[in-house]
Enzyme design. Sequence first.
Site, PDB file in Angstrom:
ATOM      1  N   TRP A 181       0.793  -1.223   0.000  1.00  0.00           N
ATOM      2  CA  TRP A 181       0.000   0.000   0.000  1.00  0.00           C
ATOM      3  C   TRP A 181       0.830   1.280   0.000  1.00  0.00           C
ATOM      4  CZ3 TRP A 181       1.752   1.926   4.563  1.00  0.00           C
ATOM      5  CH2 TRP A 181       2.042   1.029   5.601  1.00  0.00           C
ATOM      6  N   ASN A 182       2.131   1.170   0.156  1.00  0.00           N
ATOM      7  CA  ASN A 182       2.843   2.435   0.408  1.00  0.00           C
ATOM      8  C   ASN A 182       3.120   3.267  -0.844  1.00  0.00           C
ATOM      9  OD1 ASN A 182       4.721   0.470  -0.249  1.00  0.00           O
ATOM     10  ND2 ASN A 182       6.349   1.473   0.865  1.00  0.00           N
ATOM     11  N   LYS A 215      -2.738  -7.644  -8.516  1.00  0.00           N
ATOM     12  CA  LYS A 215      -3.542  -7.490  -7.310  1.00  0.00           C
ATOM     13  C   LYS A 215      -2.890  -6.417  -6.432  1.00  0.00           C
ATOM     14  CE  LYS A 215      -3.647  -9.006  -3.164  1.00  0.00           C
ATOM     15  NZ  LYS A 215      -4.163  -7.773  -2.536  1.00  0.00           N
ATOM     16  N   GLY A 255       6.329  -6.585  -0.879  1.00  0.00           N
ATOM     17  CA  GLY A 255       5.588  -6.558   0.388  1.00  0.00           C
ATOM     18  C   GLY A 255       6.490  -6.967   1.530  1.00  0.00           C
ATOM     19  N   GLY A 256       5.887  -7.407   2.617  1.00  0.00           N
ATOM     20  CA  GLY A 256       6.659  -7.796   3.794  1.00  0.00           C
ATOM     21  C   GLY A 256       7.352  -9.137   3.589  1.00  0.00           C
ATOM     22  N   GLU A 286      10.555  -8.279  -3.687  1.00  0.00           N
ATOM     23  CA  GLU A 286      11.052  -6.994  -3.172  1.00  0.00           C
ATOM     24  C   GLU A 286      10.470  -6.848  -1.776  1.00  0.00           C
ATOM     25  OE1 GLU A 286      13.142  -5.089  -4.661  1.00  0.00           O
ATOM     26  OE2 GLU A 286      13.033  -5.669  -6.760  1.00  0.00           O
ATOM     27  N   LEU A 287      11.298  -7.046  -0.755  1.00  0.00           N
ATOM     28  CA  LEU A 287      10.754  -7.163   0.600  1.00  0.00           C
ATOM     29  C   LEU A 287      11.206  -6.022   1.506  1.00  0.00           C
ATOM     30  CD1 LEU A 287      11.238 -11.024   0.766  1.00  0.00           C
ATOM     31  CD2 LEU A 287       9.266  -9.737  -0.083  1.00  0.00           C
ATOM     32  N   CYS A 306      10.018   1.078   2.261  1.00  0.00           N
ATOM     33  CA  CYS A 306      10.878  -0.104   2.437  1.00  0.00           C
ATOM     34  C   CYS A 306      12.314   0.301   2.683  1.00  0.00           C
ATOM     35  CB  CYS A 306      10.772  -0.993   1.209  1.00  0.00           C
ATOM     36  SG  CYS A 306      11.084  -0.129  -0.330  1.00  0.00           S
ATOM     37  N   GLU A 346      11.789  -4.652  11.321  1.00  0.00           N
ATOM     38  CA  GLU A 346      11.232  -3.546  10.539  1.00  0.00           C
ATOM     39  C   GLU A 346       9.982  -2.998  11.233  1.00  0.00           C
ATOM     40  OE1 GLU A 346       9.212  -4.396   6.798  1.00  0.00           O
ATOM     41  OE2 GLU A 346      10.267  -2.724   5.858  1.00  0.00           O
TER      42      GLU A 346
HETATM   43  P1  NAD Z   1       2.124  -7.235   2.985  1.00  0.00           P
HETATM   44  O1  NAD Z   1       3.193  -8.260   2.806  1.00  0.00           O
HETATM   45  O2  NAD Z   1       1.224  -7.353   4.149  1.00  0.00           O
HETATM   46  O3  NAD Z   1       1.171  -7.183   1.697  1.00  0.00           O
HETATM   47  C1  NAD Z   1       1.688  -7.016   0.409  1.00  0.00           C
HETATM   48  C2  NAD Z   1       0.709  -7.583  -0.595  1.00  0.00           C
HETATM   49  O4  NAD Z   1       0.645  -9.000  -0.411  1.00  0.00           O
HETATM   50  C3  NAD Z   1      -0.711  -7.071  -0.466  1.00  0.00           C
HETATM   51  O5  NAD Z   1      -1.273  -6.870  -1.740  1.00  0.00           O
HETATM   52  C4  NAD Z   1      -1.428  -8.213   0.241  1.00  0.00           C
HETATM   53  O6  NAD Z   1      -2.799  -8.277  -0.027  1.00  0.00           O
HETATM   54  C5  NAD Z   1      -0.715  -9.404  -0.360  1.00  0.00           C
HETATM   55  N1  NAD Z   1      -0.806 -10.649   0.418  1.00  0.00           N
HETATM   56  C6  NAD Z   1      -1.051 -10.810   1.730  1.00  0.00           C
HETATM   57  N2  NAD Z   1      -1.072 -12.117   2.052  1.00  0.00           N
HETATM   58  C7  NAD Z   1      -0.816 -12.800   0.916  1.00  0.00           C
HETATM   59  C8  NAD Z   1      -0.682 -14.185   0.585  1.00  0.00           C
HETATM   60  N3  NAD Z   1      -0.807 -15.129   1.504  1.00  0.00           N
HETATM   61  N4  NAD Z   1      -0.392 -14.516  -0.684  1.00  0.00           N
HETATM   62  C9  NAD Z   1      -0.236 -13.576  -1.639  1.00  0.00           C
HETATM   63  N5  NAD Z   1      -0.358 -12.251  -1.397  1.00  0.00           N
HETATM   64  C10 NAD Z   1      -0.646 -11.877  -0.131  1.00  0.00           C
HETATM   65  O7  NAD Z   1       2.875  -5.843   2.967  1.00  0.00           O
HETATM   66  P2  NAD Z   1       2.255  -4.399   3.231  1.00  0.00           P
HETATM   67  O8  NAD Z   1       1.966  -4.268   4.688  1.00  0.00           O
HETATM   68  O9  NAD Z   1       1.185  -4.120   2.244  1.00  0.00           O
HETATM   69  O10 NAD Z   1       3.501  -3.478   2.841  1.00  0.00           O
HETATM   70  C11 NAD Z   1       4.551  -3.222   3.698  1.00  0.00           C
HETATM   71  C12 NAD Z   1       5.744  -4.118   3.407  1.00  0.00           C
HETATM   72  O11 NAD Z   1       6.139  -3.995   2.039  1.00  0.00           O
HETATM   73  C13 NAD Z   1       6.955  -3.706   4.220  1.00  0.00           C
HETATM   74  O12 NAD Z   1       7.611  -4.849   4.733  1.00  0.00           O
HETATM   75  C14 NAD Z   1       7.840  -3.013   3.200  1.00  0.00           C
HETATM   76  O13 NAD Z   1       9.210  -2.998   3.525  1.00  0.00           O
HETATM   77  C15 NAD Z   1       7.554  -3.790   1.972  1.00  0.00           C
HETATM   78  N6  NAD Z   1       7.905  -3.026   0.768  1.00  0.00           N
HETATM   79  C16 NAD Z   1       8.999  -3.402   0.039  1.00  0.00           C
HETATM   80  C17 NAD Z   1       9.388  -2.655  -1.084  1.00  0.00           C
HETATM   81  C18 NAD Z   1      10.586  -3.053  -1.917  1.00  0.00           C
HETATM   82  O14 NAD Z   1      10.659  -2.629  -3.058  1.00  0.00           O
HETATM   83  N7  NAD Z   1      11.528  -3.827  -1.405  1.00  0.00           N
HETATM   84  C19 NAD Z   1       8.646  -1.544  -1.449  1.00  0.00           C
HETATM   85  C20 NAD Z   1       7.548  -1.181  -0.686  1.00  0.00           C
HETATM   86  C21 NAD Z   1       7.184  -1.928   0.420  1.00  0.00           C
END
Ligand code: NAD
Length: 492
Positions: free
Chosen positions: A151-152, A175, A228-229, A250-251, A284, A385
């Site tokens: 979401w960021n 998605k 994501g995370g 990309e975590l 991130c 984090e």
């Molecule tokens: P999140 O991991 O909770 O969610 C990310 C996405 O994954 C969302 O669309 C979510 O709906 C989906 N998701 C959740 N459960 C899933 C599953 N079981 N299978 C498949 N998809 C699933 O992350 P967040 O809270 O939305 O974002 C914050 C995280 O993203 C932080 O850890 C941040 O560091 C990371 N991030 C990384 C980068 C990068 O480029 N390295 C950039 C931005 C954010």
Amino acid sequence: MRDCRMLIGGEWREAASGATFESINPFTGKAWARVPRAAAEDVDHAVRAARVAFMSPAWRGLNATQRGKLLTKLGDLVARDADALAELETRDNGKLINEMRAQLRYMPEWFRYFGGLADKIEGRVIPIDRPGMFNYTLEEPLGVVAAITPWNSPLMLGAWKLAPALAAGNTFVWKPSEYTSVSALEFGKLIEEAGIPPGVVNIVTGYGHEIGEALVGHELVAKVAFTGGDATGAAVYQTAARGIKPVTLELGGKSANIVFADADFDNAVKGVVSGIFAATGQTCVAGSRALVQRPIYEKFLEAFVAFAKTARMGDPLDTATQVGPITTEPQYRKVLDYIGIAKQEGARCVLGGGPAKRSECGAGLFVEPTVFADVTPSMRIAQEEVFGPVLAVIPFEDEEEAIRIANGSIYGLAAGVWTKDIARCLKMAGRLEAGTIWINTYRVSSYLSPFGGYKRSGFGRESGLLAIREYLQEKSVWIDASGETPNPFVTR
Ligand code: NAD
């Protein structure tokens, strides 16, 4: 209330079940949009539509130059609508309108860059060691790419995947985060306007825990691009492994911003403030660990806190605001939990340390910009984090100790170094374990330069020339031009 539809196979659809969920504006705390809540059935429709589009003459029949032109056109449309899209993002995720505008105004470059690259993807002729044989390679798309984003930076992180994926000739199912679906759906209208054939880009909205596995594990998905995370990334990686699918991840990060005593002091203070408080720390690459050399440690803390105190909080749509709300309720609780943990661990809180109850914060979920001093490298606040406006400051003696502390993390997304010593710049750049090193700057990125993680921050690269390789596979073609098929019972 704004009512949204998903884009599947060129049609704007509700979820098959008719289910929806609400998107909350983090500043007002009020629902402002209703979004389709997809289930596995909708995901299946989207993936099948993408697969049909992948095989269709409307997409496959385009040559690479034509594909590239569609992306360039899309970039122009994003440029036209950048400010309107930025406003949607700010309503959805509460990030500052200034930052979202800057992101959206820059985003067309990804489409132009990869659009330009589309017809520069070339195979090779191999000087093969068999007489009469001709061997060459073809660079081919993988098929349906599933993209999942957080979401960021909702549109930007989608664009980083979409532009190279389409340039390489793939089709796409995206998605976005359940917290920020609105801008992605609005962007879908530009996909249509650009003339990208129906089904090439599909956008499904819903909860990750409900449809993530159905998407990643779908038999027709050929590649997964996830941001994501790291815990979610690990789950995605496992599901993809069952289908033997390539993945880019990309975590998260716990990036060190290292200030040496010889640094330009004022620039370093500004760099560390922007590293952690820009985007309210919800980035991130947040420089969430400041490593400060002992001779300037107290002086730096004092100047840093004084400067951080001047940050104006408030409505993210107000261009004068400098620190906005936390985007989601779970994230708000998580940030406050970490503040509590840091206090329990004995870190010295020198700024903030709790919810922001200022009148200008309205009903939003605000946390005071928070600084913990005298943090030791093993504390949880130095290792995990937070993804919020919370800085851990750690003193160090010399280069070796700074490197040891900075690298003593499971993550390796980015690192910052502040020094005037060129030899030290080169040494630190070589020894820090992170995918991006910023020296006397922080948080810059470009479509031209690779971005991605070391260690638990993930793998694969976005942006830059080689990012296109994440969306291609290489085929080796052998032609026997000798006209003589050898006796199969004689080994060559
Ligand atoms: P999140 O991991 O909770 O969610 C990310 C996405 O994954 C969302 O669309 C979510 O709906 C989906 N998701 C959740 N459960 C899933 C599953 N079981 N299978 C498949 N998809 C699933 O992350 P967040 O809270 O939305 O974002 C914050 C995280 O993203 C932080 O850890 C941040 O560091 C990371 N991030 C990384 C980068 C990068 O480029 N390295 C950039 C931005 C954010």
